[in-house]
Design an enzyme around this catalytic site. Structure first.
Site, PDB file in Angstrom:
ATOM      1  N   ARG A 108      20.968  49.522 -15.182  1.00  0.00           N
ATOM      2  CA  ARG A 108      22.075  49.433 -14.217  1.00  0.00           C
ATOM      3  C   ARG A 108      21.535  48.683 -13.013  1.00  0.00           C
ATOM      4  O   ARG A 108      20.613  49.164 -12.343  1.00  0.00           O
ATOM      5  CB  ARG A 108      22.563  50.829 -13.825  1.00  0.00           C
ATOM      6  CG  ARG A 108      23.481  50.794 -12.630  1.00  0.00           C
ATOM      7  CD  ARG A 108      24.238  52.073 -12.413  1.00  0.00           C
ATOM      8  NE  ARG A 108      25.279  52.238 -13.415  1.00  0.00           N
ATOM      9  CZ  ARG A 108      26.280  53.090 -13.316  1.00  0.00           C
ATOM     10  NH1 ARG A 108      26.383  53.875 -12.263  1.00  0.00           N
ATOM     11  NH2 ARG A 108      27.194  53.174 -14.263  1.00  0.00           N
ATOM     12  N   HIS A 135      30.841  45.946 -16.877  1.00  0.00           N
ATOM     13  CA  HIS A 135      30.494  47.320 -17.257  1.00  0.00           C
ATOM     14  C   HIS A 135      30.950  47.547 -18.705  1.00  0.00           C
ATOM     15  O   HIS A 135      31.903  48.282 -18.974  1.00  0.00           O
ATOM     16  CB  HIS A 135      31.196  48.293 -16.302  1.00  0.00           C
ATOM     17  CG  HIS A 135      30.646  49.694 -16.322  1.00  0.00           C
ATOM     18  ND1 HIS A 135      29.568  50.066 -17.098  1.00  0.00           N
ATOM     19  CD2 HIS A 135      31.037  50.818 -15.654  1.00  0.00           C
ATOM     20  CE1 HIS A 135      29.320  51.352 -16.897  1.00  0.00           C
ATOM     21  NE2 HIS A 135      30.196  51.823 -16.035  1.00  0.00           N
ATOM     22  N   GLN A 138      31.430  51.097 -20.333  1.00  0.00           N
ATOM     23  CA  GLN A 138      32.662  51.770 -19.897  1.00  0.00           C
ATOM     24  C   GLN A 138      33.860  51.286 -20.715  1.00  0.00           C
ATOM     25  O   GLN A 138      34.664  52.087 -21.202  1.00  0.00           O
ATOM     26  CB  GLN A 138      32.891  51.479 -18.405  1.00  0.00           C
ATOM     27  CG  GLN A 138      34.119  52.155 -17.835  1.00  0.00           C
ATOM     28  CD  GLN A 138      33.980  53.660 -17.781  1.00  0.00           C
ATOM     29  OE1 GLN A 138      32.984  54.173 -17.304  1.00  0.00           O
ATOM     30  NE2 GLN A 138      34.950  54.384 -18.300  1.00  0.00           N
ATOM     31  N   ASP A 223      40.361  51.848 -10.545  1.00  0.00           N
ATOM     32  CA  ASP A 223      38.947  52.069 -10.217  1.00  0.00           C
ATOM     33  C   ASP A 223      38.851  52.004  -8.691  1.00  0.00           C
ATOM     34  O   ASP A 223      39.819  51.615  -8.013  1.00  0.00           O
ATOM     35  CB  ASP A 223      38.088  50.966 -10.887  1.00  0.00           C
ATOM     36  CG  ASP A 223      36.582  51.116 -10.636  1.00  0.00           C
ATOM     37  OD1 ASP A 223      36.148  52.217 -10.225  1.00  0.00           O
ATOM     38  OD2 ASP A 223      35.850  50.132 -10.834  1.00  0.00           O
ATOM     39  N   CYS A 264      37.678  55.083 -14.501  1.00  0.00           N
ATOM     40  CA  CYS A 264      36.317  55.187 -15.039  1.00  0.00           C
ATOM     41  C   CYS A 264      35.505  56.282 -14.361  1.00  0.00           C
ATOM     42  O   CYS A 264      34.508  56.742 -14.915  1.00  0.00           O
ATOM     43  CB  CYS A 264      35.606  53.852 -14.895  1.00  0.00           C
ATOM     44  SG  CYS A 264      35.538  53.267 -13.194  1.00  0.00           S
ATOM     45  N   ARG A 292      32.366  58.616 -23.070  1.00  0.00           N
ATOM     46  CA  ARG A 292      31.193  57.783 -22.804  1.00  0.00           C
ATOM     47  C   ARG A 292      30.039  58.197 -23.722  1.00  0.00           C
ATOM     48  O   ARG A 292      29.289  57.365 -24.211  1.00  0.00           O
ATOM     49  CB  ARG A 292      30.759  57.900 -21.325  1.00  0.00           C
ATOM     50  CG  ARG A 292      31.668  57.245 -20.307  1.00  0.00           C
ATOM     51  CD  ARG A 292      31.671  55.723 -20.404  1.00  0.00           C
ATOM     52  NE  ARG A 292      30.362  55.131 -20.247  1.00  0.00           N
ATOM     53  CZ  ARG A 292      29.757  54.891 -19.076  1.00  0.00           C
ATOM     54  NH1 ARG A 292      30.380  55.167 -17.954  1.00  0.00           N
ATOM     55  NH2 ARG A 292      28.560  54.335 -19.023  1.00  0.00           N
TER      56      ARG A 292
HETATM   57  N1   CP Z   1      31.862  55.421 -14.903  1.00  0.00           N
HETATM   58  C1   CP Z   1      30.536  55.385 -14.650  1.00  0.00           C
HETATM   59  O1   CP Z   1      29.830  54.449 -15.049  1.00  0.00           O
HETATM   60  O2   CP Z   1      30.078  56.443 -13.955  1.00  0.00           O
HETATM   61  P1   CP Z   1      28.613  56.581 -13.317  1.00  0.00           P
HETATM   62  O3   CP Z   1      28.544  55.557 -12.210  1.00  0.00           O
HETATM   63  O4   CP Z   1      28.556  57.987 -12.794  1.00  0.00           O
HETATM   64  O5   CP Z   1      27.606  56.306 -14.375  1.00  0.00           O
HETATM   65  N1  NVA Z   2      33.426  49.483  -9.919  1.00  0.00           N
HETATM   66  C1  NVA Z   2      32.601  50.648  -9.751  1.00  0.00           C
HETATM   67  C2  NVA Z   2      32.387  51.315 -11.054  1.00  0.00           C
HETATM   68  C3  NVA Z   2      31.548  52.569 -10.993  1.00  0.00           C
HETATM   69  C4  NVA Z   2      31.332  53.179 -12.341  1.00  0.00           C
HETATM   70  C5  NVA Z   2      31.297  50.271  -9.095  1.00  0.00           C
HETATM   71  O1  NVA Z   2      30.698  49.265  -9.498  1.00  0.00           O
HETATM   72  O2  NVA Z   2      30.879  50.964  -8.161  1.00  0.00           O
END
Ligand code: CP
Ligand code: NVA
Length: 311
Positions: A108, A135, A138, A223, A264, A292
């Protein structure tokens, strides 16, 4: 004929439709096995996944770690401070070191190019666990949830309300193109998918800033308005996004009492979604989050365990 195997899972546009469906079907097999018997076959026995995090996470971290454990393998969490990706050590060096220790890496990151650098320099499968661009983990779980909840995805209409230019929207658009899901983006001007993302999505996307665009949705998706890394834009974003909150009033404008409401997570309740809708009877936020786990298992079983993608 068998479905060609994947080397990495970094973005959905690099998959064929049958590969994406293969992952969805594998997720269903693994979920069925888990729910019916309380266990999965240990197809990842002796395998390890390194999980690099430059940003916080609940769902991604826990679902990957538990996914590895359920499949008999080991998930190793590496916190932002430990690795110092791009500061203490370059992504190219990090991945060449990790390639000698583990069987796959999930990362990440802030900059999507770090994912690409790891693919270029590593010799193990790389999984994009969220970047500033996309992502894909997701979106796999999201399409799986729509399939599970509605029985089919083709020709259903997902309306994405909010920041149509963010990572979650980008991957949803790419996923929609793989399964024939119609997509409409209802977003303020300046927060719409880029021409590059629209081209990569292989789907006709309706884009409007008019809230009446929610009408007829089978799925209403939102989101956060301020993604991780966008915090310094809070003031300008909060000036344009508030009309785009998914609340009871907007949900009524859908005119479909069976609409699924998705997010999400994490949600900023009171910003992009109201409590009444997030906790309402059309919300599938928590089944979506739970899926997930099953989506992650499919990616892991295929990339690290060599399980073939079903056709
Ligand atoms: N939706 C998602 O990716 O959640 P986290 O940021 O908690 O991993
Ligand atoms: N768009 C959000 C998604 C989190 C899972 C972010 O990048 O913070």
């Amino acid at each position: 004929m068998s479905v060609p195997s994947l080397s990495h899972y970094t973005d959905i546009d690099i998959l064929t439709s049958e590969q994406f469906w293969g992952l969805l079907k594998l997720a269903k097999q693994l979920k069925d096995e888990w729910t019916q018997t309380g266990r999965n076959e240990p197809i990842l026995a002796g395998k390890a996944l390194a999980m690099i995090f430059e940003k916080p996470s609940l769902r991604t971290r826990v679902s990957f770690e538990m996914g590895m454990q359920h499949l008999g393998g080991y998930g190793l969490y590496l916190s932002p401070a430990e690795i110092g990706l791009g500061t203490r050590e370059s992504p190219a060096d990090v991945i060449r070191v990790l390639s000698g220790y583990v069987d796959g890496v999930m990362a990440r990151v802030f900059a999507h190019r770090y994912i690409e650098e790891m693919v270029a320099w590593g010799s193990v499968p790389i999984i994009n666990g969220l970047s500033d661009y996309s992502h894909p983990c997701q979106a796999l779980a999201d399409v799986f949830t729509i399939w599970e909840q509605l029985g089919s995805v083709e020709d259903k209409t997902l309306v994405y309300v909010g920041d149509g230019a963010n990572n979650v929207a980008t991957s949803l658009l790419m996923a929609a193109g793989k399964v024939g899901l119609n997509v409409r983006v209802v977003a303020p001007r300046g927060y719409v998918p880029s021409p590059e993302v629209l081209a990569a999505s292989e789907v006709e996307v309706d884009i409007t800033d008019d809230l009446s665009g929610v009408r007829g949705a089978d799925v209403l998706y939102t989101d956060v308005w301020i993604s991780m890394g966008d915090e310094d834009e809070r003031q300008e974003r909060m000036a344009v996004f508030p009309p785009y909150q998914i609340n009871s009033q907007l949900a009524q404008r859908v005119e479909n009492e069976n609409v699924l409401v998705m997010h999400c997570l994490p949600a900023h309740r009171g910003e992009e979604i109201s409590d009444a809708v997030a906790d309402g009877e059309r919300s599938v936020l928590f089944p979506q989050a739970h899926n997930r786990l099953h989506a992650q298992k499919a990616i892991l079983a295929h990339l690290l365990g060599g399980v073939r993608l079903p056709s």
